[in-house]
Design an enzyme around this catalytic site. Structure first.
Site, PDB file in Angstrom:
ATOM      1  N   LYS A 188      44.766  74.144  -5.651  1.00 35.15           N
ATOM      2  CA  LYS A 188      43.335  74.482  -5.637  1.00 35.15           C
ATOM      3  C   LYS A 188      42.912  74.636  -4.188  1.00 35.15           C
ATOM      4  O   LYS A 188      43.502  74.039  -3.290  1.00 35.15           O
ATOM      5  CB  LYS A 188      42.528  73.356  -6.290  1.00 35.15           C
TER       6      LYS A 188
HETATM    7  N1  GLU Z   1      39.889  78.515 -11.489  1.00 35.40           N
HETATM    8  C1  GLU Z   1      40.463  78.651 -12.786  1.00 35.40           C
HETATM    9  C2  GLU Z   1      40.904  77.306 -13.325  1.00 35.40           C
HETATM   10  O1  GLU Z   1      40.440  76.274 -12.886  1.00 35.40           O
HETATM   11  C3  GLU Z   1      41.564  79.715 -12.831  1.00 35.40           C
HETATM   12  C4  GLU Z   1      42.741  79.431 -11.960  1.00 35.40           C
HETATM   13  C5  GLU Z   1      43.726  80.596 -11.854  1.00 35.40           C
HETATM   14  O2  GLU Z   1      43.547  81.586 -12.511  1.00 35.40           O
HETATM   15  O3  GLU Z   1      44.679  80.449 -11.084  1.00 35.40           O
HETATM   16  O4  GLU Z   1      41.672  77.223 -14.237  1.00 35.40           O
END
Ligand code: GLU
Length: 412
Positions: A104
């Site tokens: 993240k």
């Molecule tokens: N931000 C989204 C999540 O928390 C998508 C993450 C992604 O597609 O890599 O799942």
């Protein structure tokens, strides 16, 4: 320490590790992030002065594939939050059986206080700062809170200007830059499909069920739209300004026509006004928190009256509230299953970019539903077999896969 966000996620990790009987050394490895960086993000503001922000990227576990996860812009994001969210991505990707690890990113910034040029400068500055550890086979970014396709396009360009044409370094891009049709709706579509599967497993249909949706960003608005299209009755929606409600169901097309991105719900003349607290305590069949983490905590959990809560946001329920709700007999569908449509759609986009092949929206949606259906089934079976709640079952499925990959690679 016990109160930090990442410690909260690790409570769930520990519980599943106990039930899986994982060895101590592997447990330690799974609880801890592989790498976390905290970088300076300087930009020239429009008035010519230099503004400096902080940015973070946490790569939690990469045993099953390149690190994968979103990038958020929020004035309150910090390293601990990003660390917790990176861990959730590891279990989410594994639960969906995607060939990714978890990561993240976050920049402590308030996008509403910046011009578009300043936001672009911050995105480029952050991307350059982390460019050494990201890449199509290393770590792939995506949208998250307050970031969208436009921001992903800037990430792609900033990275590609150093590394050469690299659309697969980021997903959720504009279609013209290698994005795929369906990705914008994918998280919301997944939430609706998992809600329908859960209701079906409980002997109910989505049609006619009364849903309350907290949060009206990309996820909340698509949940409301798609669920209404499939026959659910949306009794309330909300955003930071408050919300709208209608006991007989909100006219969602009329609401969406007014509440275009950028317009707050308290300004929209559809239905009646409702506060966020009132929405959480509303009598309805399904409550869908789709805003930020920790929306339901020890102070308001006992007000929830819905028998089913589906976590469209990441970690919208604190561990304390999780206990309160479960003690009250509430079924909770965990984030790592409920909102996994986003990263699953990202996987399709990434494979499309790597193979330079175009996917149709029909194929995208069909594959999305079949990946989610398999994941739901694996969680439901585990929940019945082990007599555990759905969150514990979901962590058990994801963690068992990651632990096995760690063992097979000889990392522990
Ligand atoms: N931000 C989204 C999540 O928390 C998508 C993450 C992604 O597609 O890599 O799942």
């Amino acid at each position: 320490m016990a109160s930090t966000f990442s410690a909260s996620v690790n409570q769930y990790v520990d519980r599943a590790a106990d039930l899986l009987g994982l060895e101590q050394d592997i447990r330690g490895l799974l609880a801890d992030p592989y790498r976390q960086i905290d970088v300076q993000v300087p930009i020239h503001a429009d008035d010519g002065s230099v503004h400096t922000f902080r940015g973070y990227r946490v790569q939690h576990n990469g045993a099953r594939g390149p690190f994968k996860g979103g990038l958020r812009f929020h004035p309150e994001t910090d390293l601990d939050e990003v660390r917790a969210l990176a861990s959730l991505m590891t279990w989410k990707s594994a639960l969906l059986d995607l060939p990714f690890g978890g990561a993240k990113g976050g920049v402590t910034i308030d996008p509403s206080s910046l011009s578009s040029r300043e936001l672009e400068a911050a995105t480029r500055s952050f991307t350059h700062a982390i460019s050494g550890i990201i890449g199509p086979n290393a770590d792939i970014l995506a949208p998250d809170v307050n970031t969208d396709a436009r921001v992903m396009g800037w990430v792609m360009d900033a990275y590609s200007s150093q590394a050469g044409w690299s659309p697969a370094v980021v997903t959720g891009k504009p279609l013209e830059l290698g994005g795929v049709p369906g990705r914008v709706e994918a998280t919301g579509r997944g939430v609706v499909s998992i809600t329908a599967s859960t209701l079906a497993a409980l002997g109910q249909a989505l049609t006619g069920r009364r849903l309350a949706v907290q949060g009206f960003g990309n996820v909340g608005r698509h949940v409301a739209q798609l669920a209404a299209e499939q026959g659910a009755v949306i009794v309330a929606v909300s955003d930071v300004s408050g919300g709208r409600c209608a006991p007989e169901g909100i006219d969602i097309p009329a609401l969406l026509a007014e509440a275009v991105p950028g317009v707050l719900l308290h300004e929209v003349p559809v239905g009646d006004a409702i506060t966020n607290d009132e929405l959480l305590g509303l009598e309805c069949d399904v409550l869908i928190p789709a805003a930020l983490e920790n929306a339901i905590d020890g102070t308001n959990a006992s007000a929830v009256r819905a028998p089913l809560v589906v976590e469209a946001a990441n970690h919208p329920i604190t561990p304390e509230a999780d206990v309160t709700l479960r003690d009250a007999g509430v079924t909770i569908v965990p984030d790592i299953l409920a909102n996994a449509g986003g990263v699953t759609g990202s996987y399709f986009e990434w494979t499309a970019n790597l193979t330079a092949f175009r996917w149709s929206e029909e194929r995208f949606n069909q594959e999305l539903l079949s990946f989610l259906g398999r994941a739901f089934e694996s969680v439901w079976v585990r929940h019945l077999e082990h007599q555990v709640d759905l969150r514990t079952a979901a962590y058990m499925v994801g963690m068992a896969r990651v632990a096995e990959a760690v063992r097979l690679r000889g990392l522990a």
